[in-house]
Design a protein around this motif. Structure first.
Motif, PDB file in Angstrom:
ATOM      1  N   ALA A   1       0.455   3.242  -1.961  1.00 49.07           N
ATOM      2  CA  ALA A   1       1.458   2.317  -2.501  1.00 49.07           C
ATOM      3  C   ALA A   1       2.779   2.440  -1.748  1.00 49.07           C
ATOM      4  O   ALA A   1       3.423   1.435  -1.419  1.00 49.07           O
ATOM      5  CB  ALA A   1       1.669   2.582  -3.984  1.00 49.07           C
ATOM      6  N   ASN A   2       3.182   3.674  -1.462  1.00 49.60           N
ATOM      7  CA  ASN A   2       4.448   3.875  -0.742  1.00 49.60           C
ATOM      8  C   ASN A   2       4.383   3.297   0.666  1.00 49.60           C
ATOM      9  O   ASN A   2       5.341   2.679   1.146  1.00 49.60           O
ATOM     10  CB  ASN A   2       4.788   5.360  -0.692  1.00 49.60           C
ATOM     11  CG  ASN A   2       5.253   5.899  -2.036  1.00 49.60           C
ATOM     12  OD1 ASN A   2       5.692   5.137  -2.895  1.00 49.60           O
ATOM     13  ND2 ASN A   2       5.135   7.197  -2.238  1.00 49.60           N
TER      14      ASN A   2
ATOM     15  N   GLN B   1       8.439  -3.191  -6.071  1.00 50.48           N
ATOM     16  CA  GLN B   1       8.033  -2.560  -7.320  1.00 50.48           C
ATOM     17  C   GLN B   1       6.687  -3.102  -7.789  1.00 50.48           C
ATOM     18  O   GLN B   1       5.851  -2.361  -8.332  1.00 50.48           O
ATOM     19  CB  GLN B   1       9.093  -2.764  -8.403  1.00 50.48           C
ATOM     20  CG  GLN B   1       8.842  -1.968  -9.673  1.00 50.48           C
ATOM     21  CD  GLN B   1       8.737  -0.475  -9.410  1.00 50.48           C
ATOM     22  OE1 GLN B   1       9.600   0.117  -8.741  1.00 50.48           O
ATOM     23  NE2 GLN B   1       7.677   0.164  -9.904  1.00 50.48           N
ATOM     24  N   LYS B   2       6.450  -4.375  -7.555  1.00 50.45           N
ATOM     25  CA  LYS B   2       5.151  -4.977  -7.907  1.00 50.45           C
ATOM     26  C   LYS B   2       4.021  -4.296  -7.124  1.00 50.45           C
ATOM     27  O   LYS B   2       2.929  -4.073  -7.665  1.00 50.45           O
ATOM     28  CB  LYS B   2       5.162  -6.476  -7.628  1.00 50.45           C
ATOM     29  CG  LYS B   2       5.947  -7.303  -8.635  1.00 50.45           C
ATOM     30  CD  LYS B   2       5.280  -7.303 -10.000  1.00 50.45           C
ATOM     31  CE  LYS B   2       5.981  -8.227 -10.971  1.00 50.45           C
ATOM     32  NZ  LYS B   2       5.377  -8.165 -12.337  1.00 50.45           N
ATOM     33  N   ILE B   3       4.291  -3.977  -5.870  1.00 50.44           N
ATOM     34  CA  ILE B   3       3.279  -3.281  -5.061  1.00 50.44           C
ATOM     35  C   ILE B   3       2.994  -1.911  -5.670  1.00 50.44           C
ATOM     36  O   ILE B   3       1.831  -1.517  -5.854  1.00 50.44           O
ATOM     37  CB  ILE B   3       3.750  -3.136  -3.599  1.00 50.44           C
ATOM     38  CG1 ILE B   3       3.917  -4.513  -2.951  1.00 50.44           C
ATOM     39  CG2 ILE B   3       2.762  -2.282  -2.796  1.00 50.44           C
ATOM     40  CD1 ILE B   3       4.591  -4.485  -1.589  1.00 50.44           C
ATOM     41  N   ARG B   4       4.051  -1.195  -6.001  1.00 53.21           N
ATOM     42  CA  ARG B   4       3.876   0.159  -6.556  1.00 53.21           C
ATOM     43  C   ARG B   4       3.210   0.129  -7.928  1.00 53.21           C
ATOM     44  O   ARG B   4       2.482   1.054  -8.299  1.00 53.21           O
ATOM     45  CB  ARG B   4       5.226   0.867  -6.614  1.00 53.21           C
ATOM     46  CG  ARG B   4       5.803   1.188  -5.234  1.00 53.21           C
ATOM     47  CD  ARG B   4       7.028   2.091  -5.312  1.00 53.21           C
ATOM     48  NE  ARG B   4       7.391   2.586  -3.998  1.00 53.21           N
ATOM     49  CZ  ARG B   4       8.325   2.031  -3.215  1.00 53.21           C
ATOM     50  NH1 ARG B   4       8.992   0.959  -3.646  1.00 53.21           N
ATOM     51  NH2 ARG B   4       8.597   2.546  -2.031  1.00 53.21           N
TER      52      ARG B   4
ATOM     53  N   TYR C   1      -4.691  -9.058  -2.744  1.00 55.90           N
ATOM     54  CA  TYR C   1      -4.579  -8.194  -1.560  1.00 55.90           C
ATOM     55  C   TYR C   1      -4.278  -6.753  -1.947  1.00 55.90           C
ATOM     56  O   TYR C   1      -5.008  -5.830  -1.559  1.00 55.90           O
ATOM     57  CB  TYR C   1      -3.486  -8.711  -0.622  1.00 55.90           C
ATOM     58  CG  TYR C   1      -3.176  -7.770   0.514  1.00 55.90           C
ATOM     59  CD1 TYR C   1      -4.134  -7.483   1.490  1.00 55.90           C
ATOM     60  CD2 TYR C   1      -1.929  -7.153   0.628  1.00 55.90           C
ATOM     61  CE1 TYR C   1      -3.864  -6.613   2.537  1.00 55.90           C
ATOM     62  CE2 TYR C   1      -1.647  -6.284   1.672  1.00 55.90           C
ATOM     63  CZ  TYR C   1      -2.609  -6.021   2.625  1.00 55.90           C
ATOM     64  OH  TYR C   1      -2.336  -5.155   3.653  1.00 55.90           O
ATOM     65  N   PHE C   2      -3.233  -6.532  -2.707  1.00 56.68           N
ATOM     66  CA  PHE C   2      -2.856  -5.152  -3.041  1.00 56.68           C
ATOM     67  C   PHE C   2      -3.904  -4.506  -3.954  1.00 56.68           C
ATOM     68  O   PHE C   2      -4.175  -3.305  -3.845  1.00 56.68           O
ATOM     69  CB  PHE C   2      -1.471  -5.126  -3.677  1.00 56.68           C
ATOM     70  CG  PHE C   2      -0.380  -5.557  -2.723  1.00 56.68           C
ATOM     71  CD1 PHE C   2      -0.077  -4.796  -1.602  1.00 56.68           C
ATOM     72  CD2 PHE C   2       0.314  -6.736  -2.929  1.00 56.68           C
ATOM     73  CE1 PHE C   2       0.908  -5.204  -0.707  1.00 56.68           C
ATOM     74  CE2 PHE C   2       1.311  -7.152  -2.051  1.00 56.68           C
ATOM     75  CZ  PHE C   2       1.602  -6.389  -0.936  1.00 56.68           C
ATOM     76  N   GLU C   3      -4.521  -5.293  -4.810  1.00 62.61           N
ATOM     77  CA  GLU C   3      -5.581  -4.773  -5.678  1.00 62.61           C
ATOM     78  C   GLU C   3      -6.770  -4.253  -4.868  1.00 62.61           C
ATOM     79  O   GLU C   3      -7.496  -3.360  -5.316  1.00 62.61           O
ATOM     80  CB  GLU C   3      -6.059  -5.862  -6.634  1.00 62.61           C
ATOM     81  CG  GLU C   3      -5.038  -6.281  -7.699  1.00 62.61           C
ATOM     82  CD  GLU C   3      -4.100  -7.377  -7.234  1.00 62.61           C
ATOM     83  OE1 GLU C   3      -3.459  -8.016  -8.082  1.00 62.61           O
ATOM     84  OE2 GLU C   3      -3.990  -7.592  -5.998  1.00 62.61           O
TER      85      GLU C   3
END
Length: 561
Positions: free
Chosen positions: A315-316, A303-306, A336-338
């Motif tokens: 994101a998925n 959920q943090k990634i999404r 990283y995800f940002e």
């Protein structure tokens, strides 16, 4: 003209954390004529080669160091929570200078073969430059993740741009300014590298083979108060580090996931997320042994990634993770995800759009070709066993180590392999190794090897070997320990060798935890080196009794990382 054979007592291969400490123990404490040989031009081991963008240790700096000397511990001062390679190398240089180790290290010296001569009970070791050593004891300190894994993708040989593997990074760096960069791989290395590459690259495309969890590292400079705390509390920190299953400077919670309400559980996860680092893994006791418990952590992180990545499709793809949290080594990151929210950064999900080939100008997937100037392989290593197979190691009966491990490594305690007398492997397969903060098992292994050699010298034993039965029992216990956890369920894990085509699918590290392993090793010693076979010159044997019933060592409740 062949060079003169150099006769020594002990030869250590590798000048990283393992090799430096083993040299100190054998030379300075046992008085043995000991030499270290190192392929690289300087010391550092893994950290001599790993200089890729964003490279950092994922163990906190005040634990990623030797603990055997209070003086060394207090005299050195780390600058950041998670150290970079250059600071780790500076630390090892500091240790080497304090202990006067360099005089017995040969750099730019690559071992190509090692053959055991049964009649003389000596190892004959040959280097690439045809130097020959004759030694009674041979100790490998070659590292668990030091053999670069470059995937066999058709067409790489015709690519006209530049390509690099993160584990073989140019020491003068790589300039990405104005470049279109492809990064293949999203394990710990790729997660560290992508944000830094994106800072200067004209375009970054990340090719994701397997989606991965990651927790913010929350890295930063260490303040004066924390530095003072570390120096003042050496004994306490050492006790914590050596009494936890994975050798980190924090204890794993004794609370189980479903002992608390959902609201409290979310609060615990949020606090761990904000604190950052591998301590997230310590939120609850049963995360790595109970799938339902693990699901709560996995769902929180997905959920943090999404919540972080703005493009829903990206994101998925990043959140479609096929293994339990921490069943593979859990990465930590800095934005990283940002990174995927930047317009010049994109993701290719290889499960949906596989690579077909590398072309002269880029990478072709099933959906078409993208052009690149640089390809970065963040594809990890032929871990744990790969480096061994780069050396032609022949045992007492002429069998090579590669042949002995053809179906997967078979060791006793990760320290010895049947048929290879006086060959000791620091953090070898079947030991806790990569499931721990590495300096902790390294120190334990090096000290155990020192004590075993001291015992041999005292009792005038010429050789120490282990037998097939002991190794088989230990391998069975390693499998039993792994099966008590969720670790083997990550089918694409390098713990299983799944990242290297053709490699046997065998769970290689010991998942029972460092504390349990240390106790087993001590029990073996207390029972007269049970499971080892020691012989004198007249072939008089000792310690032929069978190895322990390792299943009696206690229940696995919280294994290593």
């Amino acid at each position: 003209m062949s060079k003169k054979v150099q006769k020594i007592d002990a030869l250590v291969i590798g000048a990283g954390f393992s090799g430096l400490y083993q040299l100190h123990l054998l030379r300075d404490q046992l008085g043995l004529n000991t030499t270290v040989v190192e392929t690289g031009a300087d010391l550092g081991g893994t950290w001599y080669w790993n200089r890729y963008p964003g490279a950092r240790c994922d163990s906190e700096s005040h634990s990623y160091c030797y603990l055997f000397s209070e003086e060394l511990y207090k005299e050195w001062e780390w600058s950041e929570r998670y150290p970079q390679p250059d600071e780790i190398r500076a630390y090892l240089n500091f240790v080497a200078k304090k202990l006067d180790l360099r005089k017995d290290i040969l750099f730019n010296t690559k071992v190509v073969s090692a053959k055991y001569e049964a009649e003389s009970a000596k190892w004959v070791v040959t280097t690439e430059s045809r130097e020959i050593f004759e030694t009674k004891y041979l100790i490998t300190a070659i590292g668990c993740i030091s053999s670069a894994n470059i995937p066999n993708i058709p067409g790489l040989d015709r690519f006209k741009g530049e390509w690099y593997h993160t584990g073989q990074w140019p020491h003068d760096g790589v300039d990405f300014r104005g470049k279109r960069v492809a990064q293949i791989g999203t394990g710990s290395t790729g997660i560290q590298a992508a944000p830094v590459i994106a800072e200067t690259a004209k375009m970054l495309t990340v090719f994701q083979r397997t989606a991965n969890y990651s927790v913010p590292a929350r890295n930063g400079p260490l303040n004066a108060e924390f530095k003072a705390y570390v120096k003042k509390n050496y004994a306490e920190l050492k006790e914590i580090i050596q009494s936890t299953p994975n050798g980190h400077p924090f204890r794993i919670s004794s609370t189980k996931v479903f002992d608390v309400s959902e609201e409290d559980r979310q609060s615990i996860y949020e606090a761990a997320w904000e604190k950052g680092g591998l301590q997230f893994r310590a939120s609850f006791q049963d995360l790595v042994v109970n799938k339902q418990a693990n699901d709560t952590a996995a769902n929180f992180l997905k959920q943090k990634i999404r919540d972080t990545v703005k493009d829903q499709e990206t994101a998925n793809s990043l959140a479609e993770i096929d293994h339990p949290y921490a069943a593979k080594r859990p990465p930590i990151d800095t934005h990283y995800f940002e990174t995927f929210n930047q317009q010049h950064v994109s993701l290719v999900d290889l499960r949906k759009d596989p690579i077909v080939e590398i072309t002269e100008s880029g990478i072709k997937t099933e959906s078409g070709e993208k052009q690149f100037d640089v390809i970065v392989f963040a594809t990890g290593f032929d871990a744990i066993t790969g480096k061994f197979f780069q050396i032609d190691i022949q045992g007492a009966e002429g069998k090579t180590l590669k042949q002995a491990w053809a179906e997967g490594p078979k060791t006793y305690l990760g320290l010895q392999t049947p048929g290879f007398p006086n060959l000791f492997t620091i953090t070898g397969p079947g030991s806790p190794s990569v499931l721990c903060n590495m300096p902790v098992p390294i120190e334990q292994h090096a000290e155990w090897i020192r004590d075993c050699i001291a015992y041999m010298e005292k009792h005038e034993f010429m050789s120490c070997d282990t037998d097939v039965e002991s190794a088989e029992k230990w391998v069975a216990h390693v499998n039993e320990a792994a099966a008590a956890t969720l670790l083997p369920t990550a089918k694409h894990s390098w713990y299983l060798g799944a990242n290297v085509p053709g490699k046997p699918r065998v769970f290689m590290p010991y998942a029972g935890g460092m504390v349990r392993y240390r106790a087993i090793c001590q029990d073996v010693v207390d029972k007269g080196y049970q499971g080892f076979v020691m012989k004198k010159r007249d072939d008089e044997s000792s310690n032929k009794n069978t190895s322990n019933d390792f299943s009696a060592a206690g229940k696995i409740t919280s294994p290593g990382i």
